[in-house]
Design a protein around this motif. Structure first.
Motif, mmCIF file in Angstrom:
data_model
loop_
_atom_site.group_PDB
_atom_site.id
_atom_site.type_symbol
_atom_site.label_atom_id
_atom_site.label_comp_id
_atom_site.label_asym_id
_atom_site.label_seq_id
_atom_site.Cartn_x
_atom_site.Cartn_y
_atom_site.Cartn_z
ATOM 1 N N THR A 26 44.815 79.213 16.240
ATOM 2 C CA THR A 26 45.420 77.947 16.654
ATOM 3 C C THR A 26 44.374 76.837 16.608
ATOM 4 O OG1 THR A 26 44.900 78.307 19.003
ATOM 5 C CG2 THR A 26 47.043 79.112 18.196
ATOM 6 N N PHE A 27 44.840 75.615 16.592
ATOM 7 C CA PHE A 27 43.925 74.477 16.610
ATOM 8 C C PHE A 27 44.540 73.343 17.418
ATOM 9 C CE2 PHE A 27 46.755 73.345 13.142
ATOM 10 C CZ PHE A 27 46.923 71.979 13.313
ATOM 11 N N ALA A 28 43.692 72.445 17.882
ATOM 12 C CA ALA A 28 44.149 71.262 18.620
ATOM 13 C C ALA A 28 43.179 70.123 18.320
ATOM 14 C CB ALA A 28 44.199 71.528 20.112
ATOM 15 N N ILE A 29 43.731 68.977 18.001
ATOM 16 C CA ILE A 29 42.935 67.787 17.716
ATOM 17 C C ILE A 29 43.394 66.689 18.672
ATOM 18 C CG2 ILE A 29 42.341 66.050 15.977
ATOM 19 C CD1 ILE A 29 43.090 68.215 13.866
ATOM 20 N N GLU A 30 42.457 66.049 19.332
ATOM 21 C CA GLU A 30 42.825 65.050 20.352
ATOM 22 C C GLU A 30 41.844 63.890 20.359
ATOM 23 O OE1 GLU A 30 44.181 66.434 24.280
ATOM 24 O OE2 GLU A 30 42.633 65.137 25.137
ATOM 25 N N GLU A 54 53.103 49.687 10.807
ATOM 26 C CA GLU A 54 52.227 48.639 11.322
ATOM 27 C C GLU A 54 50.862 49.187 11.726
ATOM 28 O OE1 GLU A 54 54.078 45.939 14.205
ATOM 29 O OE2 GLU A 54 56.012 46.856 13.720
ATOM 30 N N TRP A 55 50.809 50.489 12.099
ATOM 31 C CA TRP A 55 49.548 51.022 12.622
ATOM 32 C C TRP A 55 49.141 52.389 12.064
ATOM 33 C CZ3 TRP A 55 49.763 55.744 15.001
ATOM 34 C CH2 TRP A 55 51.005 56.185 15.434
ATOM 35 N N SER A 56 50.049 53.142 11.503
ATOM 36 C CA SER A 56 49.733 54.500 11.035
ATOM 37 C C SER A 56 48.675 54.486 9.942
ATOM 38 C CB SER A 56 51.003 55.177 10.503
ATOM 39 O OG SER A 56 50.668 56.409 9.877
ATOM 40 N N PRO A 57 47.606 55.274 10.098
ATOM 41 C CA PRO A 57 46.546 55.308 9.077
ATOM 42 C C PRO A 57 47.025 55.874 7.756
ATOM 43 C CG PRO A 57 46.239 57.075 10.677
ATOM 44 C CD PRO A 57 47.318 56.186 11.219
ATOM 45 N N TRP A 58 48.055 56.708 7.780
ATOM 46 C CA TRP A 58 48.531 57.339 6.546
ATOM 47 C C TRP A 58 49.434 56.425 5.741
ATOM 48 C CZ3 TRP A 58 48.859 60.379 11.178
ATOM 49 C CH2 TRP A 58 47.759 61.218 11.347
ATOM 50 N N ASP A 59 50.131 55.515 6.400
ATOM 51 C CA ASP A 59 50.974 54.576 5.661
ATOM 52 C C ASP A 59 50.136 53.673 4.763
ATOM 53 O OD1 ASP A 59 54.109 54.209 6.401
ATOM 54 O OD2 ASP A 59 53.036 55.187 8.031
ATOM 55 N N LYS A 60 48.920 53.403 5.196
ATOM 56 C CA LYS A 60 48.044 52.528 4.413
ATOM 57 C C LYS A 60 47.509 53.221 3.157
ATOM 58 C CE LYS A 60 46.582 49.830 8.447
ATOM 59 N NZ LYS A 60 47.572 50.433 9.345
ATOM 60 N N LEU A 61 47.564 54.554 3.111
ATOM 61 C CA LEU A 61 47.069 55.292 1.952
ATOM 62 C C LEU A 61 48.003 55.153 0.749
ATOM 63 C CD1 LEU A 61 45.857 58.596 3.666
ATOM 64 C CD2 LEU A 61 44.462 56.657 2.910
ATOM 65 N N LEU A 133 45.735 55.828 26.146
ATOM 66 C CA LEU A 133 46.633 56.488 25.200
ATOM 67 C C LEU A 133 45.920 57.698 24.607
ATOM 68 C CD1 LEU A 133 49.154 56.718 23.422
ATOM 69 C CD2 LEU A 133 48.090 55.064 21.858
ATOM 70 N N THR A 134 46.529 58.865 24.753
ATOM 71 C CA THR A 134 45.969 60.104 24.209
ATOM 72 C C THR A 134 46.885 60.633 23.120
ATOM 73 O OG1 THR A 134 44.936 60.662 26.329
ATOM 74 C CG2 THR A 134 45.214 62.450 24.735
ATOM 75 N N TRP A 135 46.307 60.867 21.954
ATOM 76 C CA TRP A 135 47.043 61.366 20.787
ATOM 77 C C TRP A 135 46.558 62.795 20.522
ATOM 78 C CZ3 TRP A 135 46.841 58.342 15.456
ATOM 79 C CH2 TRP A 135 47.715 58.943 14.553
ATOM 80 N N SER A 156 37.100 66.829 12.562
ATOM 81 C CA SER A 156 36.443 65.608 12.094
ATOM 82 C C SER A 156 37.305 64.867 11.083
ATOM 83 C CB SER A 156 35.092 65.952 11.454
ATOM 84 O OG SER A 156 34.214 66.502 12.409
ATOM 85 N N MET A 157 37.939 65.618 10.191
ATOM 86 C CA MET A 157 38.725 65.012 9.126
ATOM 87 C C MET A 157 39.956 64.292 9.677
ATOM 88 S SD MET A 157 40.292 66.790 5.693
ATOM 89 C CE MET A 157 41.468 67.801 6.618
ATOM 90 N N VAL A 158 40.782 65.002 10.443
ATOM 91 C CA VAL A 158 42.003 64.406 10.987
ATOM 92 C C VAL A 158 41.669 63.513 12.180
ATOM 93 C CG1 VAL A 158 44.258 64.886 11.983
ATOM 94 C CG2 VAL A 158 43.362 66.356 10.190
ATOM 95 N N GLY A 159 40.644 63.894 12.947
ATOM 96 C CA GLY A 159 40.248 63.095 14.100
ATOM 97 C C GLY A 159 39.892 61.671 13.714
ATOM 98 N N LYS A 160 39.294 61.499 12.544
ATOM 99 C CA LYS A 160 38.939 60.159 12.067
ATOM 100 C C LYS A 160 40.193 59.335 11.831
ATOM 101 C CE LYS A 160 36.090 56.995 10.695
ATOM 102 N NZ LYS A 160 35.176 56.328 11.666
ATOM 103 N N ASP A 161 41.239 59.972 11.302
ATOM 104 C CA ASP A 161 42.511 59.269 11.108
ATOM 105 C C ASP A 161 43.108 58.869 12.455
ATOM 106 O OD1 ASP A 161 42.484 59.464 8.321
ATOM 107 O OD2 ASP A 161 43.411 61.437 8.347
ATOM 108 N N PHE A 162 43.024 59.774 13.431
ATOM 109 C CA PHE A 162 43.509 59.459 14.777
ATOM 110 C C PHE A 162 42.778 58.234 15.332
ATOM 111 C CE2 PHE A 162 45.496 63.619 16.566
ATOM 112 C CZ PHE A 162 46.254 63.750 15.415
ATOM 113 N N GLU A 163 41.470 58.214 15.161
ATOM 114 C CA GLU A 163 40.662 57.102 15.671
ATOM 115 C C GLU A 163 41.062 55.781 15.018
ATOM 116 O OE1 GLU A 163 36.705 58.411 14.916
ATOM 117 O OE2 GLU A 163 36.867 60.129 16.293
ATOM 118 N N ASN A 164 41.317 55.829 13.706
ATOM 119 C CA ASN A 164 41.732 54.613 13.005
ATOM 120 C C ASN A 164 43.112 54.150 13.493
ATOM 121 O OD1 ASN A 164 39.406 54.563 11.451
ATOM 122 N ND2 ASN A 164 40.293 55.723 9.772
ATOM 123 N N GLY A 165 44.018 55.104 13.688
ATOM 124 C CA GLY A 165 45.346 54.759 14.168
ATOM 125 C C GLY A 165 45.301 54.165 15.571
#
Length: 213
Positions: A26-30, A54-61, A133-135, A156-165
């Motif tokens: 299992t994994f958890a990213i927060e 308006e804010w999702s980091p993936w929509d900008k990709l 706010l906790t994601w 690190s990979m997904v966490g960076k996207d969370f931080e940008n969002g």
């Protein structure tokens, strides 16, 4: 000689499989941030998929990706699906819980380039500093997921996207909160001015009536 090479290769493969098997199942990213805005303002960006671009980091990709909205307009039962380039792939999100100003939970399904299902939660908690706010995203690792974790740090990979969002939400939320405060102040000022004008007119009217007697 060939037999020895094959035996050595088999030992390496078996060893690698054994190592992969020991990886967490299992994994958890927060990630968290504090936003100087009421929780209701931030909640509005989370419970309505129409506002995610308006804010999702993936929509900008992939700004030209195909988007589809189903179910409820917002909140529990709202469904959002997308299909885009190799960076965003294809998938679907369904909101399973929506507690105003407090929490939004959803099921995230990746369909392409690989299949996976994860649970995502957004938790809002107001304090003197604003709204924390906790994601968080949780899921399970199949064999390929475990193998992938050997060469790539998922946190690190997904966490960076969370931080940008979260950074985008902070910018948007604080700007909206400031605008609401300014609009409220303007309304109060207008109401005060109207009340003072009405009072002055009442006094003037009373004076005129008194003078006419």
């Amino acid at each position: 000689m060939l037999k020895k090479i094959l035996i050595a290769a088999a030992i390496v493969v078996v060893g690698l499989v054994a190592v992969i098997a020991t990886r967490p199942s299992t994994f958890a990213i927060e990630r968290s941030t504090t936003i100087d805005a009421p929780s209701g303002v931030i909640y509005g960006y989370l419970e309505d998929f129409h506002r995610w671009p308006e804010w999702s980091p993936w929509d900008k990709l992939d700004p030209s990706q195909k988007r589809n909205y189903e179910g409820e307009k917002a909140g529990k039962g709202a469904i959002y699906s997308w299909s885009g380039n190799d960076q965003v792939g294809e998938g679907r999100m369904t909101i399973t819980e929506a507690s105003p100003k407090e929490r939004v939970a959803l099921v995230l399904e990746f369909l392409k380039p690989w299949k996976a299902t994860n649970d995502v939660t957004f938790v809002l908690a107001e304090s003197k500093e604003g709204t924390k706010l906790t994601w968080r995203m949780e899921g399970t690792n199949d064999f390929m997921g475990k193998a992938f974790s050997l060469v790539m740090d998922m946190d690190s990979m997904v966490g960076k996207d969370f931080e940008n969002g979260l950074a985008s939400l902070k910018t948007l939320g604080e700007a909206e909160a400031k605008k609401l405060v300014e609009e409220q102040a303007a309304r109060e000022a207008a109401e005060k001015e109207a009340a003072e004008k009405a009072a002055a007119e009442a006094v003037q009217d009373a004076g005129s009536k008194e003078a006419a007697r």
